[in-house]
Design a protein around this motif. Structure first.
Motif, PDB file in Angstrom:
ATOM      1  N   ALA A  91       0.825  -1.207   0.000  1.00  0.00           N
ATOM      2  CA  ALA A  91       0.000   0.000   0.000  1.00  0.00           C
ATOM      3  C   ALA A  91       0.857   1.254   0.000  1.00  0.00           C
ATOM      4  N   GLY A  93      -8.974   2.260  -6.803  1.00  0.00           N
ATOM      5  CA  GLY A  93      -8.199   3.463  -6.566  1.00  0.00           C
ATOM      6  C   GLY A  93      -7.693   4.022  -7.876  1.00  0.00           C
ATOM      7  N   HIS A 148      -3.636   5.204  -6.374  1.00  0.00           N
ATOM      8  CA  HIS A 148      -3.001   4.227  -5.501  1.00  0.00           C
ATOM      9  C   HIS A 148      -3.830   2.952  -5.519  1.00  0.00           C
ATOM     10  N   PRO A 149      -3.591   2.101  -6.513  1.00  0.00           N
ATOM     11  CA  PRO A 149      -4.487   0.941  -6.660  1.00  0.00           C
ATOM     12  C   PRO A 149      -4.402  -0.030  -5.499  1.00  0.00           C
ATOM     13  N   ASN A 150      -3.205  -0.302  -4.995  1.00  0.00           N
ATOM     14  CA  ASN A 150      -3.029  -1.301  -3.941  1.00  0.00           C
ATOM     15  C   ASN A 150      -3.743  -2.589  -4.328  1.00  0.00           C
ATOM     16  N   ARG A 190      -1.200  -8.474  -4.843  1.00  0.00           N
ATOM     17  CA  ARG A 190      -1.002  -9.262  -3.636  1.00  0.00           C
ATOM     18  C   ARG A 190       0.072 -10.285  -3.948  1.00  0.00           C
TER      19      ARG A 190
END
Lengths: 392, 159, 336
Positions: free
Chosen positions: A75, A161, A164-166, A169
Motif C-alpha cells: 500500500a 483506486g 493508488h491501486p493497492n 497481492r
C-alpha cells in the motif's frame, strides 16, 4: 602632460565583469514538479553551475518498510511514483514472490500487465500535458489530462483506486473484496464492460496522440525550443545511469520489458521506441510513441487474457524466508527496482528502492552547465521526474 | 517514426496547431457541473469505510494491520446470560469506541481485507469534507450511516 | 464648452472605453481559452455565462493587501503600474473612431503612437528593477531586450504605411484608405492598405505588436514557468490589477492601431461616408475584435520562444523584410 598616456599604452587589466548571481530555483517554482530546488549560479541568463538540492519531500519509505508487513508495504510503494502507482507496485510484489517461491497465476499476470501499461499511458499523458506547459503552451495540458481521466477511471473500476491501486497481492492480484465470509465471495475480477470500455478509452488515447501531433509535435516553436537542446550522448546517458525514455531517446536500445520481463511481455507484440539524437525533442517524441505502443499492448492483452484464478495459494500469515533479491521493471520513467533483504518473518530487514527519477535527475548538473535559463526549464521538463520518486 | 525536425517557412506546424485549437473551440467540453451534476463513482471506488457494528467482534485485526494506525477501537467483555435456563453464561465483546480518522487514513483498504467477520465495507461516497480537520474523525454513528451507501458489487466480465 | 470641461469629458470617455474594452477582452480571453482547452470557463458569476467574472476578479484584487517588499525601491515600485497604464491609455488619444470622433487628431499621430506605446516597457523595467527580486529583475531586463528586438520592425512597418498614405495623421491615413481606389462600372471601390500591398507590413506589425504586449509566443518577460511571472512576481492587489488592465488595454489599443493603419480603421467599403460618425466606431470595434481574437488564438495554441530566438527573428527576418516593404511601398506609390 605627465599623467596622461596614449590609449594604446594603457594595459587593460580590468575587463567588464559582472558578479555572478545565485538564482534559487525552487523549492517553490512552477516548473520543478514539486519541491526540487536548484541553486544556479547564473551570469545573465547563462547558467554556470547548478546544484540540485533534494530531500524536501523525503518520506522515508525505506525506513518505514522496515516496520511494516509486506501487505502494508504494497500500500505504501504505489505512493513513490504517484503518477504511475500501479507500475511501482508490480516489481515489489514480484520481488516478494521470488523470495517466497510463489508464482502468480497467468490471469493475474495479464491483469498486472494491462494495468501497468495503463499506468504508463497515464504517466506519459501527464508528461504530454506538463511539458508543453513548461514551454508555454497551455492547451495540451487540458487535452492530455482529459484523456488520462478515462484511463484512471478504468484503473479505478478494477482496483478501486485511481492513483493508488493497492491491487497487487503476493501470488497474484487482490482476489476478493474482503477477508470475511461474505466479502470473500465478492470477486475482484475485471468488472463487466471493462474490455469494451478499454477499447473506447484506447481509441480516445490514440486520438489525443494524433491531436497532440497536430498541436505540439509538428509545431515549429516547440522544435525551436527543443531540437538540439539538452543533448545527452549515449555514453553519458549510460554513465549517469539514465533509463527509460530518457535513455532510449539517446539511441540506446534498452527496455526491461524486452530484456528482463517480469510480466508476459514476450507474448505481446510491441516495438521499443528508440530515437537517435538524445535532445529534448526526441525525449518528447519517444514518450508520445510509447503511449501508442502501450495502447497497442493493452489492446492485444485484452484479447489474450486467459481465464483462471486471480491468486495462487498463499498462507494466511505470510512469512518470507531468509534471503535477498533484486527485481527491476520498466516503470514509465525507466528502471524501477526493489532490493529486499529478508531475515525471515513478516517484515523485510531492509528495503532499498532504486527509484527512477532519482537516477535520471543525477545528470542534471552536467546537463545544465552552460545552458540558458529558459533551456533549463525545457531540459528539466524533458527528463520527466516526479519528486516523490526522487526523494522517496 | 520519421519525425521531421526542420524548422523553416511556411511553418505548416503552426497553422495546423491553430486549426486544431479552432476545432476544439466548437467542441462540447466534457465538464461535469459538480454540485449540480454528480459523477457516479464505480462500485469498487474506495471512498469511505463503513462499519457494521452487528458483525464487529472487537478483534482489533483492522487496527493492528492498518499501516498508519488511524483506527481507534475500545471494547469490553460483557456477560451474556445463558440462552437456556441451566446453561453457562457466555462472555461477549462489546464495542465502546470505533473511530476512523480519515485525516490519517491512506485509503489502502487493508482493514476491509483483513476483517474476518464482514464488519467493514468500502462505500464510494466522497462528500464528507469538513472545515475542521478534527471533524474527519468519524465515530461509530457516522461509520454506520455509511453502510447504507455500500453498493452492490459489479457484475464480472465473462472470460 | 470650456477647455477644461471638454478635456474632462474626453478623459472620462477614454477611461470608460479603455476599461470597458479591457474587461470585455479579459472575459473573451477567459471564455475562448476555456473552450479551446475543453473547459467551460467562468460560468456562475453574474448569473449567465459568467459574464461578471472579470468584474468579480477586479473586486477581489481591490480588496487584497497592497504589498511592497521590504527591500524594494518603494517609490519606483509604486510608480511602475501607473507608467504602464498611462502608456496604454495615452495611445487611445489619437485613434479615430469616426471622421470627427477622435480625442485629438495629431499631425504626427503615427509617431506619437509608437513613442507612447513603447513607454510601457519603461514601466515594466521599473517594476522589474524595483521589486528587489531576481526573477523580476531578469523579467524586466528581458522586456528591455525585447524592446530592442521589436521596436525597429514596428517602426519600419508603420513607416511603409506612412509612405503609402503620405501622412502621419491617423485620421488622414483612414481617409486615404476610404478614398476610391478604382472604379468598376461606375462604382468606386476603396480598399484598405492590407489589400493595397501592405500584407508584409501587417504581418510584421502584428508580430512586433505581440512582442510589445509580451503575449505568447513572446511572453518571455512574464514566462510563468521560468520566471514565475517575471516583473509581476511581487505585485499584488490594486497594482497588479493596473498591470493586468494595462496589458489588456494595450492589447485592444494595438489592435485598434493595426486596424487603423492596415484594415481601414472606421471605414468600410460600401458604407456611405455620411453615416461613418455613427457606424464608424462599430466598424472599428469589429476589426479590433477580429485582431484581438487572433492574438488570443495565438496565445492558446503556441508555446513560448526564447529571448535570443526573438532577437534572431527580428534582426534576421523582420528588419530586412521591413526595409524591403518600405521599398515596395515606395514603388507602389510611384507606379500607381
Amino acid at each position: 602632460m605627465t599623467g596622461l598616456m596614449h590609449r594604446s599604452e594603457v594595459a587593460v587589466s580590468v575587463e567588464l565583469q559582472t558578479p555572478d548571481m545565485t538564482l534559487n530555483i525552487g523549492p517553490q517554482h512552477p516548473s520543478t514538479h514539486g519541491v526540487l530546488r536548484l541553486v544556479a549560479k547564473v551570469d545573465g541568463e547563462r547558467i554556470e553551475e547548478v546544484e540540485p538540492v533534494i530531500g524536501y519531500m523525503h518520506r522515508g519509505y525505506e525506513k518505514l518498510a522496515e516496520v511494516r508487513t509486506y501487505a502494508q508495504i504494497t500500500a505504501l510503494v504505489n505512493r513513490i511514483d504517484w503518477v504511475a502507482g500501479f507500475a511501482s507496485e508490480v516489481p515489489f510484489i514480484v520481488a516478494v514472490e521470488r523470495l517466497t517461491g510463489i508464482e502468480a497465476p497467468p490471469r493475474a499476470q495479464w491483469i498486472r500487465l494491462i494495468l501497468t501499461e495503463m499506468a504508463r499511458i497515464a504517466s506519459h499523458l501527464v508528461f504530454m500535458s506538463s511539458y508543453p506547459l513548461e514551454l508555454g503552451a497551455t492547451t495540451p495540458l487540458m487535452w492530455a489530462l482529459r484523456e488520462r481521466e478515462r484511463v484512471l477511471d478504468l484503473i479505478e473500476s478494477v482496483t478501486g483506486g485511481r492513483f493508488h491501486p493497492n491491487f497487487n497481492r503476493v501470488g497474484g492480484v487482490k482476489p476478493a473484496a474482503g477477508g470475511g465470509s461474505k466479502t470473500k465471495k465478492i470477486s475482484m475480477d475485471l468488472p463487466a464492460g471493462f474490455f469494451a470500455q478499454t477499447k473506447t478509452a484506447m481509441e480516445k488515447v490514440l486520438h489525443v496522440c494524433d491531436e497532440l501531433d497536430e498541436l505540439v509535435t509538428g509545431n515549429e516553436f516547440i522544435k525551436a525550443r527543443t531540437v538540439g537542446i539538452g543533448v545527452i550522448p549515449p555514453d553519458k546517458a549510460i554513465e549517469y545511469g539514465l533509463s527509460g525514455p530518457n535513455l532510449r531517446a539517446s539511441g540506446v536500445d534498452f527496455d526491461l520489458r524486452k530484456v528482463e520481463p517480469i510480466l508476459p511481455y514476450d507474448e505481446v507484440d510491441f516495438d521499443v521506441v528508440v530515437t537517435t539524437s538524445g535532445d529534448c525533442y526526441d525525449r518528447y517524441v519517444c514518450r508520445l510513441e510509447e503511449i501508442r505502443q502501450s495502447a497497442r499492448i493493452v489492446l492485444q492483452a485484452i484479447d489474450k487474457i486467459p481465464s483462471g484464478p486471480l491468486q495462487a495459494k498463499v498462507p494466511r500469515v505470510l512469512k518470507v524466508p531468509e534471503g535477498q533479491v533484486y527485481v527491476r521493471h520498466e516503470n514509465p520513467k525507466g528502471e524501477f527496482g526493489y532490493y529486499i533483504v529478508s531475515e525471515g518473518g513478516r517484515m523485510p530487514y531492509r528495503l532499498k528502492i532504486r527509484s527512477t527519477s532519482f537516477s535520471n535527475l543525477s545528470i542534471l548538473p552536467w546537463l545544465l552547465e552552460g545552458q540558458l535559463v529558459p533551456d533549463l526549464v525545457a531540459i528539466m521538463g524533458s527528463l520527466d521526474f516526479v519528486l516523490g520518486d526522487v526523494d522517496r | 517514426m520519421a519525425y521531421d525536425k526542420s524548422i523553416r517557412p511556411p511553418f505548416a506546424g503552426l497553422w495546423k496547431g491553430m486549426w486544431a485549437t479552432l476545432k476544439a473551440l466548437f467542441r462540447r467540453p466534457p465538464t461535469v457541473f459538480y454540485p449540480e451534476e454528480k459523477e457516479i463513482p464505480v462500485p469498487r471506488a474506495r471512498g469511505v469505510i463503513s462499519l457494521d457494528t452487528e458483525a464487529c467482534t472487537v478483534c482489533m485485526l483492522c487496527a493492528r494491520e492498518c499501516p498508519d494506525w488511524c483506527i481507534y477501537i475500545e471494547g469490553h467483555k460483557e456477560e451474556v446470560p445463558p440462552s437456556k435456563p441451566g446453561g453457562r453464561p457466555r462472555t461477549r465483546a462489546k464495542l465502546d469506541r470505533f473511530d476512523i480518522d480519515f485525516a490519517l487514513c491512506m485509503y489502502c483498504g487493508i482493514c476491509v481485507e483483513v476483517c474476518p467477520f464482514d464488519a467493514l465495507f468500502w462505500s464510494p461516497e466522497y462528500e464528507y469534507s469538513e472545515y475542521s480537520i478534527a471533524d474527519l474523525l468519524h465515530p461509530v454513528e457516522r461509520l454506520t450511516e455509511w453502510l447504507d451507501t455500500v453498493p452492490e458489487p459489479p457484475a464480472l466480465e465473462s472470460s | 464648452m470650456s477647455f477644461w470641461a471638454t478635456l474632462g469629458l474626453q478623459v472620462v470617455a477614454v477611461l470608460a472605453v479603455m476599461l470597458g474594452l479591457a474587461l470585455v477582452t479579459i472575459y473573451a480571453e477567459l471564455k475562448i481559452s476555456a473552450h479551446m482547452q475543453s473547459r467551460i470557463g467562468p460560468y456562475y458569476a453574474g448569473g449567465r455565462w459568467g459574464w461578471a467574472q472579470p468584474l468579480a476578479d477586479g473586486l477581489k484584487f481591490l480588496q487584497k493587501e497592497d504589498l511592497v517588499p521590504r527591500l524594494a525601491d518603494s517609490t519606483v515600485y509604486r510608480l511602475a503600474p501607473y507608467v504602464v497604464i498611462v502608456a496604454a491609455l495615452a495611445v487611445w488619444v489619437v485613434i479615430p473612431f469616426g471622421p470627427s470622433l477622435v480625442v485629438r487628431d495629431l499631425d504626427l499621430g503615427a509617431f506619437y503612437v509608437l513613442a507612447v506605446s513603447s513607454l510601457s516597457t519603461l514601466g515594466v523595467l521599473m517594476a522589474g528593477w524595483a521589486s528587489a527580486n531576481k526573477y523580476s529583475l531578469i523579467g524586466g531586463l528581458r522586456a528591455a531586450a525585447q524592446l530592442i528586438a521589436y521596436e525597429l520592425p514596428l517602426l519600419l512597418a508603420v513607416l511603409a504605411v506612412v509612405v503609402q498614405a503620405g501622412t502621419m495623421s491617423l485620421s488622414e491615413i483612414v481617409a486615404v484608405q476610404a478614398e476610391p481606389w478604382f472604379v468598376v462600372a461606375g462604382v468606386p471601390i476603396s480598399a484598405p492598405f492590407i489589400v493595397k500591398g501592405q500584407i508584409i507590413g501587417f504581418t510584421i506589425f502584428m508580430i512586433a505588436a505581440i512582442a510589445e504586449l509580451s503575449r505568447i509566443p513572446f511572453d518571455m518577460p512574464i514566462a510563468e514557468s521560468e520566471l514565475t511571472m517575471g516583473y509581476l512576481t511581487e505585485y499584488s492587489g490594486i497594482r497588479f490589477t493596473m498591470f493586468f488592465l494595462g496589458e489588456y488595454a494595450s492589447m485592444v489599443a494595438m489592435s485598434a492601431i493595426a486596424a487603423t493603419l492596415y484594415l481601414g480603421g472606421y471605414a468600410l467599403p460600401g458604407v456611405p461616408a455620411a453615416t461613418l460618425n455613427v457606424v464608424g466606431p462599430f466598424v472599428l470595434l469589429g476589426k479590433v475584435a477580429l485582431l484581438v481574437f487572433l492574438m488570443i488564438w495565438f496565445r492558446w495554441t503556441w508555446p513560448r520562444l526564447r529571448e535570443d530566438q526573438l532577437q534572431a527573428m527580428a534582426w534576421r527576418w523582420l528588419i530586412p523584410l521591413g526595409l524591403l516593404n518600405i521599398v515596395l511601398a515606395g514603388i507602389f506609390k510611384v507606379v500607381l
